[in-house]
Scaffold this active site. Structure first.
Site, PDB file in Angstrom:
ATOM      1  N   TRP A 102       0.668  -0.946  -0.323  1.00  0.00           N
ATOM      2  CA  TRP A 102      -0.034   0.167  -0.300  1.00  0.00           C
ATOM      3  C   TRP A 102       0.849   0.861   0.379  1.00  0.00           C
ATOM      4  CZ3 TRP A 102      -5.064  -0.579  -1.869  1.00  0.00           C
ATOM      5  CH2 TRP A 102      -5.420  -1.808  -1.632  1.00  0.00           C
ATOM      6  N   ASP A 172      -2.091   6.299   5.859  1.00  0.00           N
ATOM      7  CA  ASP A 172      -3.319   6.382   5.194  1.00  0.00           C
ATOM      8  C   ASP A 172      -2.822   4.340   6.638  1.00  0.00           C
ATOM      9  OD1 ASP A 172      -4.213   3.756   4.336  1.00  0.00           O
ATOM     10  OD2 ASP A 172      -3.127   3.544   2.985  1.00  0.00           O
ATOM     11  N   LYS A 196     -12.381  -2.167   6.127  1.00  0.00           N
ATOM     12  CA  LYS A 196     -11.810  -2.922   6.743  1.00  0.00           C
ATOM     13  C   LYS A 196     -12.485  -2.640   8.491  1.00  0.00           C
ATOM     14  CE  LYS A 196      -8.782  -2.982   3.417  1.00  0.00           C
ATOM     15  NZ  LYS A 196      -7.731  -1.930   2.320  1.00  0.00           N
TER      16      LYS A 196
END
Ligand SMILES: *Cc1c(COP(=O)(O)O)cnc(C)c1O
Length: 360
Positions: A102, A172, A196
């Site tokens: 990511w 993030d 999530k």
């Protein structure tokens, strides 16, 4: 239907009681005769839902008043662009820390808008560690420092907050937000895709310090401008109303669990129990350094990877779903977000013990 435990990395498990409440309110929200899905986002009913959700999130994370909380669309992936577009503020460089898949995507997108200084990287360990802070090459000319506190795919998590001095820190937090208390004041920007640890897909939560907004890069699309979203209460256009409502139910559920300190205790306990089971056996292995193992995403491998498909088939039959590791890492991954009950982790550990007994 028999009990199952869903270890998906995202979209992921939601608290059962939240789903039951949503079911009970689905067709008629509190005597209005309307579903939340059918309400105008500007109606007083929906405004009360939206405001309560924000108030509960602010309370959970103790968000200081000088931070905007935005309820947006476009996923964390859109934030890879929105962060540089808003936070560069006339500068031409940003620092990024590369700890895995990511981080890399955030870096690639930022590179479209500025010079990216890779301040630190764990690529040399195949992203199984976090670079020691005294090795970071931070540059005070950078507009901000970006990192990924929890790498959802690699299962690598920071258990500390980087010190970037006066340079704003951007994070993030898609797969770790709300897993534990957080000192928001250490950050300039926090963002997270909802699917999530917050709620259903379609919603992205952004927490941004006011003074970092209002000077977007020339040509920034209106929908990518934090200040414009803040000024309109995240209602510049139709927001993802149902996901926002569901997130509100999750925030309420979290408060009833005792808030984020209580969640941190549970999450620590769940993850340590699973890592202990992995470390105890010679059959399973965690690829991640002990000091940066994620509380949320637990990758593990089998001593003989020819058994992976057998493990997945049998665990699925036992009601333990979605344990396949990300295609880039292989092996298994158990995502054990807030909504995964402790009983689910115990069931996985029991299954692993039995599988090892038969196949080890
Ligand atoms: C899932 C995830 C993303 C991507 O989120 P989208 O909402 O699908 O754009 C980005 N970063 C991290 C850390 C993630 O876990």
């Amino acid at each position: 239907m028999s009990e199952v435990y869903n270890f998906s990395a995202g979209p992921a498990v939601l608290p059962k009681t939240v789903l039951q409440q949503a079911r009970d309110e689905l067709i008629d929200w509190r005597g209005t005769g309307m579903s939340v899905m059918e309400m105008s986002h500007r109606s007083k009913e929906y405004m009360s839902i939206a405001e309560q959700a924000e108030a509960d999130l602010r309370a959970l994370l103790k968000i200081p008043a000088e931070y905007h909380v935005l309820f947006l669309q476009g996923g964390a992936t859109s934030q890879f662009a929105m962060a540089p577009l808003n936070l560069l503020r006339g500068r031409s460089q940003a620092d990024y820390v590369n700890t895995g898949a990511w981080s890399k995507k955030a870096i690639a997108e930022a590179g479209r808008f500025c010079t990216v200084n890779i301040a630190a990287s764990s690529e040399d360990t195949n992203f199984t560690s976090i670079p020691a802070p005294d090795t970071w090459q931070l540059d005070t000319d950078s507009a901000y420092v970006h990192y990924t506190p929890n790498e959802t795919i690699g299962g690598v998590e920071f258990h500390w907050i980087p010190d970037t001095g006066d340079v704003p820190l951007a994070a993030d937090m898609s797969s770790t937000i709300l897993s534990r208390p957080l000192d928001v004041s250490r950050y300039g920007l926090i963002y997270a895709g909802a699917q999530k640890n917050i709620g259903p897909a379609g919603l992205t939560v952004v927490i941004v310090r006011e003074d970092l907004t209002g000077s977007p890069r020339d040509g920034t699309p209106t929908m990518f401008d934090y200040k414009k979203h803040a000024d309109s209460g995240s209602m510049m256009n139709t927001p993802p109303t149902y996901s926002w409502y569901l997130a509100g139910l999750v925030f309420d559920w979290l408060r009833k669990q005792g808030g984020l300190s209580a969640m941190a205790e549970i999450n620590y306990r769940k993850s340590q129990r699973l890592y202990d089971a992995i470390d105890r056996s010679g059959f399973y292995r965690s690829p991640v350094d002990v000091d940066c193992r994620s509380w949320m995403n637990v990758p593990f491998t089998l001593a003989d990877d020819a058994l992976d498909s057998v493990f997945l088939e049998q665990s699925g039959k036992a009601g333990l779903l979605n344990l396949k590791g990300h295609r880039s890492v292989g092996g298994m991954r158990a995502s054990i977000y807030n909504a995964m009950p402790e009983a689910g982790v115990d069931a996985l550990i029991d299954f692993m013990g039995e599988f090892e007994r038969v196949h080890g």
